[in-house]
Scaffold this motif. Structure first.
Motif, short mmCIF file in Angstrom:
data_model
loop_
_atom_site.label_atom_id
_atom_site.label_comp_id
_atom_site.label_asym_id
_atom_site.label_seq_id
_atom_site.Cartn_x
_atom_site.Cartn_y
_atom_site.Cartn_z
N LYS A 1 -8.53 -0.61 1.41
CA LYS A 1 -8.21 -1.81 1.77
C LYS A 1 -9.88 -2.20 1.65
O LYS A 1 -10.11 -3.41 0.72
CB LYS A 1 -7.62 -2.71 2.77
N THR B 1 -3.81 -7.56 -0.31
CA THR B 1 -3.74 -6.06 0.24
C THR B 1 -2.75 -6.46 1.31
O THR B 1 -3.04 -5.50 2.51
CB THR B 1 -5.32 -5.55 0.02
N GLN C 1 -4.87 -6.41 -5.23
CA GLN C 1 -5.76 -7.38 -4.54
C GLN C 1 -5.68 -8.38 -3.64
O GLN C 1 -6.41 -9.02 -3.65
CB GLN C 1 -6.99 -6.63 -5.20
N TYR D 1 0.67 -1.19 -0.07
CA TYR D 1 0.09 0.17 0.20
C TYR D 1 0.92 1.16 0.31
O TYR D 1 0.63 2.51 -1.03
CB TYR D 1 -1.31 -0.09 1.16
N TYR E 1 -4.99 3.31 4.90
CA TYR E 1 -4.87 1.66 4.15
C TYR E 1 -6.05 1.08 3.69
O TYR E 1 -6.45 -0.01 3.43
CB TYR E 1 -3.88 1.64 5.11
#
Length: 117
Positions: A70, A115, A111, A37, A66
Protein backbone atom coordinates in the motif's frame (compact mmCIF):
# COMPACT_ATOMS: atom_id res chain seq x y z
CA UNK A 1 -56.44 8.50 -38.03
CA UNK A 2 -52.86 8.97 -39.18
CA UNK A 3 -52.43 11.78 -36.68
CA UNK A 4 -53.50 9.51 -33.81
CA UNK A 5 -51.10 6.76 -34.94
CA UNK A 6 -48.25 9.24 -35.27
CA UNK A 7 -49.03 10.74 -31.87
CA UNK A 8 -49.10 7.26 -30.31
CA UNK A 9 -45.75 6.31 -31.87
CA UNK A 10 -44.16 9.58 -30.76
CA UNK A 11 -45.47 9.08 -27.22
CA UNK A 12 -43.99 5.56 -27.07
CA UNK A 13 -40.64 6.80 -28.39
CA UNK A 14 -40.61 9.66 -25.89
CA UNK A 15 -41.33 7.27 -23.01
CA UNK A 16 -38.55 4.92 -24.13
CA UNK A 17 -35.97 7.68 -24.47
CA UNK A 18 -36.78 9.05 -21.03
CA UNK A 19 -36.28 5.61 -19.45
CA UNK A 20 -33.12 4.85 -21.45
CA UNK A 21 -31.24 8.00 -20.56
CA UNK A 22 -27.44 7.70 -20.55
CA UNK A 23 -27.26 9.96 -17.51
CA UNK A 24 -27.75 6.96 -15.26
CA UNK A 25 -24.40 5.45 -16.23
CA UNK A 26 -23.32 1.84 -16.13
CA UNK A 27 -22.55 1.93 -12.42
CA UNK A 28 -26.29 2.12 -11.72
CA UNK A 29 -26.72 -1.27 -13.35
CA UNK A 30 -23.44 -3.09 -12.71
CA UNK A 31 -21.43 -2.74 -9.53
CA UNK A 32 -17.70 -2.42 -10.11
CA UNK A 33 -15.62 -5.37 -9.00
CA UNK A 34 -14.09 -4.79 -5.60
CA UNK A 35 -10.36 -5.48 -5.72
CA UNK A 36 -8.72 -6.71 -2.54
CA UNK A 37 -5.10 -7.08 -1.56
CA UNK A 38 -5.44 -10.67 -0.38
CA UNK A 39 -7.40 -12.00 -3.34
CA UNK A 40 -6.06 -9.96 -6.25
CA UNK A 41 -2.86 -8.04 -5.48
CA UNK A 42 -0.92 -10.40 -3.22
CA UNK A 43 -0.69 -13.12 -5.91
CA UNK A 44 0.75 -10.62 -8.41
CA UNK A 45 3.36 -9.46 -5.88
CA UNK A 46 4.20 -13.04 -4.90
CA UNK A 47 4.61 -14.10 -8.52
CA UNK A 48 6.45 -11.07 -9.90
CA UNK A 49 8.41 -9.61 -6.99
CA UNK A 50 9.97 -12.69 -5.38
CA UNK A 51 12.58 -13.21 -4.13
CA UNK A 52 14.02 -9.70 -4.44
CA UNK A 53 11.31 -7.89 -2.46
CA UNK A 54 10.22 -10.62 -0.06
CA UNK A 55 12.30 -11.45 3.01
CA UNK A 56 14.31 -13.34 4.06
CA UNK A 57 16.07 -13.39 0.67
CA UNK A 58 14.90 -9.98 -0.46
CA UNK A 59 17.32 -7.13 -0.04
CA UNK A 60 15.31 -4.50 -1.88
CA UNK A 61 12.31 -2.45 -0.68
CA UNK A 62 10.20 -5.07 1.12
CA UNK A 63 6.78 -5.82 -0.33
CA UNK A 64 5.98 -8.63 2.07
CA UNK A 65 2.60 -7.46 3.36
CA UNK A 66 -0.39 -5.25 2.74
CA UNK A 67 1.08 -2.17 4.45
CA UNK A 68 4.33 -2.30 2.45
CA UNK A 69 2.53 -2.71 -0.86
CA UNK A 70 0.00 0.00 0.00
CA UNK A 71 2.80 2.44 0.90
CA UNK A 72 4.64 1.72 -2.35
CA UNK A 73 1.78 1.33 -4.83
CA UNK A 74 2.61 4.56 -6.68
CA UNK A 75 6.21 3.46 -7.23
CA UNK A 76 5.17 -0.08 -8.14
CA UNK A 77 2.76 1.11 -10.83
CA UNK A 78 5.24 3.65 -12.17
CA UNK A 79 8.03 1.07 -12.46
CA UNK A 80 6.01 -1.71 -14.07
CA UNK A 81 4.79 0.78 -16.70
CA UNK A 82 8.28 1.93 -17.72
CA UNK A 83 9.73 0.75 -21.04
CA UNK A 84 11.45 -2.60 -20.56
CA UNK A 85 14.80 -1.17 -21.61
CA UNK A 86 14.70 1.38 -18.76
CA UNK A 87 17.04 0.28 -15.97
CA UNK A 88 14.33 1.06 -13.38
CA UNK A 89 11.75 -1.22 -15.05
CA UNK A 90 10.33 -3.92 -12.76
CA UNK A 91 10.58 -6.81 -12.63
CA UNK A 92 14.06 -6.98 -14.15
CA UNK A 93 13.84 -8.49 -17.63
CA UNK A 94 16.39 -11.20 -16.90
CA UNK A 95 14.60 -12.35 -13.71
CA UNK A 96 10.83 -12.38 -14.23
CA UNK A 97 8.38 -11.75 -17.08
CA UNK A 98 6.81 -8.30 -17.26
CA UNK A 99 3.37 -7.81 -15.76
CA UNK A 100 0.51 -8.19 -18.21
CA UNK A 101 -1.74 -5.31 -19.17
CA UNK A 102 -4.48 -6.91 -17.07
CA UNK A 103 -2.23 -7.17 -14.00
CA UNK A 104 -1.21 -3.52 -14.32
CA UNK A 105 -4.86 -2.51 -14.73
CA UNK A 106 -5.69 -4.50 -11.59
CA UNK A 107 -3.01 -2.64 -9.61
CA UNK A 108 -4.33 0.69 -10.88
CA UNK A 109 -7.93 -0.21 -10.10
CA UNK A 110 -6.92 -1.31 -6.59
CA UNK A 111 -5.20 2.04 -6.09
CA UNK A 112 -8.28 3.91 -7.37
CA UNK A 113 -10.43 1.98 -4.88
CA UNK A 114 -8.21 3.28 -2.05
CA UNK A 115 -6.23 0.04 -1.66
CA UNK A 116 -8.70 -2.15 0.28
CA UNK A 117 -7.26 -5.06 2.20
Amino acid sequence: MKKIQLLTILTVIAMLTVNCSTKKGKSDYVEAKKISYNNDIKPIIANSCTPCHLPPQGRKEPLENYEHVKENIDAIIARVKLPQDDRRFMPPVNKKPALTTDEIALLEKWQQQNTPE
